[in-house]
Design an enzyme around this catalytic site. Structure first.
Site, mmCIF file in Angstrom:
data_model
loop_
_atom_site.group_PDB
_atom_site.id
_atom_site.type_symbol
_atom_site.label_atom_id
_atom_site.label_comp_id
_atom_site.label_asym_id
_atom_site.label_seq_id
_atom_site.Cartn_x
_atom_site.Cartn_y
_atom_site.Cartn_z
ATOM 1 N N SER A 118 0.832 -1.206 0.000
ATOM 2 C CA SER A 118 0.000 0.000 0.000
ATOM 3 C C SER A 118 0.869 1.259 0.000
ATOM 4 C CB SER A 118 -0.950 -0.059 1.198
ATOM 5 O OG SER A 118 -1.986 0.872 1.047
ATOM 6 N N ASP A 132 -9.938 -4.408 -4.872
ATOM 7 C CA ASP A 132 -9.295 -3.488 -3.934
ATOM 8 C C ASP A 132 -10.026 -2.149 -3.977
ATOM 9 O OD1 ASP A 132 -7.552 -1.621 -2.696
ATOM 10 O OD2 ASP A 132 -5.796 -2.822 -3.230
ATOM 11 N N HIS A 181 -7.979 -5.253 -0.457
ATOM 12 C CA HIS A 181 -6.716 -4.509 -0.404
ATOM 13 C C HIS A 181 -5.578 -5.231 0.335
ATOM 14 C CE1 HIS A 181 -3.957 -1.195 -0.376
ATOM 15 N NE2 HIS A 181 -4.010 -1.066 0.936
HETATM 16 C C1 9JX Z 1 -7.181 6.409 4.496
HETATM 17 C C2 9JX Z 1 -4.614 5.907 2.881
HETATM 18 C C3 9JX Z 1 -3.263 3.982 2.309
HETATM 19 C C4 9JX Z 1 -6.689 6.678 7.229
HETATM 20 C C5 9JX Z 1 -4.558 4.038 4.347
HETATM 21 C C6 9JX Z 1 -8.088 -6.363 7.911
HETATM 22 C C7 9JX Z 1 -3.675 3.377 3.499
HETATM 23 C C8 9JX Z 1 -6.118 -5.008 7.581
HETATM 24 C C9 9JX Z 1 -4.741 -4.561 7.406
HETATM 25 C C10 9JX Z 1 -3.037 -2.887 7.142
HETATM 26 C C11 9JX Z 1 -5.028 -1.407 5.749
HETATM 27 C C12 9JX Z 1 -2.736 -2.118 5.894
HETATM 28 C C13 9JX Z 1 -3.308 -0.154 4.559
HETATM 29 C C14 9JX Z 1 -8.106 6.988 5.348
HETATM 30 C C15 9JX Z 1 -7.871 7.118 6.702
HETATM 31 C C16 9JX Z 1 -3.737 5.253 2.008
HETATM 32 C C17 9JX Z 1 -8.309 -5.069 7.783
HETATM 33 C C18 9JX Z 1 -5.036 5.310 4.052
HETATM 34 C C19 9JX Z 1 -5.979 5.942 4.995
HETATM 35 C C20 9JX Z 1 -5.758 6.065 6.375
HETATM 36 C C21 9JX Z 1 -1.948 1.644 3.867
HETATM 37 C C22 9JX Z 1 -1.878 0.312 4.550
HETATM 38 C C23 9JX Z 1 -5.366 -2.170 7.009
HETATM 39 C C24 9JX Z 1 -4.108 1.125 4.489
HETATM 40 N N1 9JX Z 1 -7.222 -4.304 7.597
HETATM 41 N N2 9JX Z 1 -3.226 2.097 3.878
HETATM 42 N N3 9JX Z 1 -4.430 -3.260 7.196
HETATM 43 N N4 9JX Z 1 -3.625 -0.950 5.756
HETATM 44 O O1 9JX Z 1 -1.006 2.230 3.373
HETATM 45 O O2 9JX Z 1 -3.885 -5.374 7.455
HETATM 46 S S1 9JX Z 1 -6.446 -6.624 7.805
HETATM 47 CL CL1 9JX Z 1 -4.347 5.461 7.082
#
Ligand code: 9JX
Length: 307
Positions: free
Chosen positions: A126, A243, A273
């Site tokens: 990500s 995703d 994702h």
């Molecule tokens: C958007 C923006 C990228 C806050 C998040 C079951 C990301 C699991 C899990 C770990 C998802 C990895 C990814 C809005 C508010 C761009 C459920 C945002 C964002 C944020 C990454 C890593 C959850 C999300 N979830 N992401 N994860 N993240 O870069 O393993 S398993 Cl941070």
């Protein structure tokens, strides 16, 4: 949680109280302590692998992937990015995306100086995928390969319309700390157990996304877009076609337009994702894909040549 084995000695604490392992720990150029983790194989390592975790998470959940790589005699290392997990820094608030890349290069250089002859790989997920791509682009000849799990390459064109992008930039100028939504973890994995695990892990960031952070992410994707045609290093892309956070179109664009001769895209049908935390069979397949892809790119060790 301490690792078993050499790297698992009781965690020490920095003067600021930040725990770090016995192995090299990183104080970045802004004087912030980064929490580092090392997975050291029993024998001499065949290669180095740096893991770049994503936004709002930390490197703990990469333990499984790191263990698999370590079993293949790879020395795996990672840190929590500034403002994440056990590292210092304002939670999920950075002045410039480049800080993540600069810190990653610092950690990689440190490990490289200890193992100057080993090939180096990067694994990123990500936002960590965006960090991996831009890190490799800064030193294109330093890396033997980059494995990307659902990397952030393009903003979703439906949600990041030109009007919204303009508004975000304007808001960033006036109210940079204004927050947007949170991520709904149930849209990130199809495995309920993983969703609960993510939600209950206090080292994850469960707050809202700052406009300023969103603008940094947009800046990173714009940089990647410009870099893609000149990418020449080997890469593996794993992406789920369901995703909802990082659009698979980004991975397709990179696959089609990068100059690399050694490139591969594997699409997981119906995958969400967090592929490495999706349904158990998907997660297991991701572990095999990443480990297999890296080990296939290692020079054979003398013991292996006969078998
Ligand atoms: C958007 C923006 C990228 C806050 C998040 C079951 C990301 C699991 C899990 C770990 C998802 C990895 C990814 C809005 C508010 C761009 C459920 C945002 C964002 C944020 C990454 C890593 C959850 C999300 N979830 N992401 N994860 N993240 O870069 O393993 S398993 Cl941070």
């Amino acid at each position: 949680m301490p690792e078993p084995g050499a790297a698992g000695a009781a965690p020490r604490r920095s003067p600021q109280g930040v725990p770090y392992s016995e192995l090299p720990h990183v104080v970045n150029a802004d004087g912030l302590h980064l929490f580092c983790r090392y997975w050291e194989p029993a024998g001499p390592p065949r290669a180095l692998v740096f893991i770049a975790h994503g936004a709002g998470e930390h490197c703990g959940p990469y333990d499984e992937i790191a263990q698999r790589l370590k079993e293949q005699s790879l020395l795996v290392f990672a840190h929590d990015h500034v403002g994440h997990g056990r590292s210092e820094g304002d939670r999920m608030n950075i002045k410039d995306f480049q800080v993540y890349i600069r810190d990653s290069l610092q950690h990689i250089d440190l490990m490289k100086s200890r193992h100057p002859d080993l090939p180096i790989f990067i694994v990123g997920h990500s936002m960590g995928g965006a960090i991996s791509i831009l890190t490799a682009c800064e030193r294109p000849s330093d890396f033997a390969g980059v494995a990307l799990i659902a990397p952030l390459i393009q903003m979703n064109p439906e949600s990041a319309t030109p009007f919204k992008v303009f508004m975000a930039k304007l808001l960033n100028y006036m109210l940079p700390s204004l927050t947007l939504g949170t991520i709904e973890s149930k849209w990130v994995s199809r495995d309920q157990k993983q969703v609960e695990g993510y939600d209950s892990d206090e080292l994850n960031y469960h707050g809202r996304l700052r406009v300023s952070f969103g603008v940094q992410l947009m800046g990173a994707t714009a940089r990647i877009d410009k870099e893609i045609p000149s990418i020449s290093w080997p890469f593996l892309l794993l992406h789920g076609d369901d995703d909802k956070l990082c659009d698979i179109r980004g991975s397709r664009t990179m696959y089609e337009n990068a100059a690399s001769s050694d490139k591969k895209l594997k699409v997981y049908e119906g995958g969400y994702h967090a592929l490495h935390h999706d349904l158990p069979e998907v997660a297991e397949s991701v572990l095999k894909d990443v480990t297999g892809w890296i080990t296939e790119r290692l020079p054979a060790t003398p013991q292996q040549q006969g078998s």
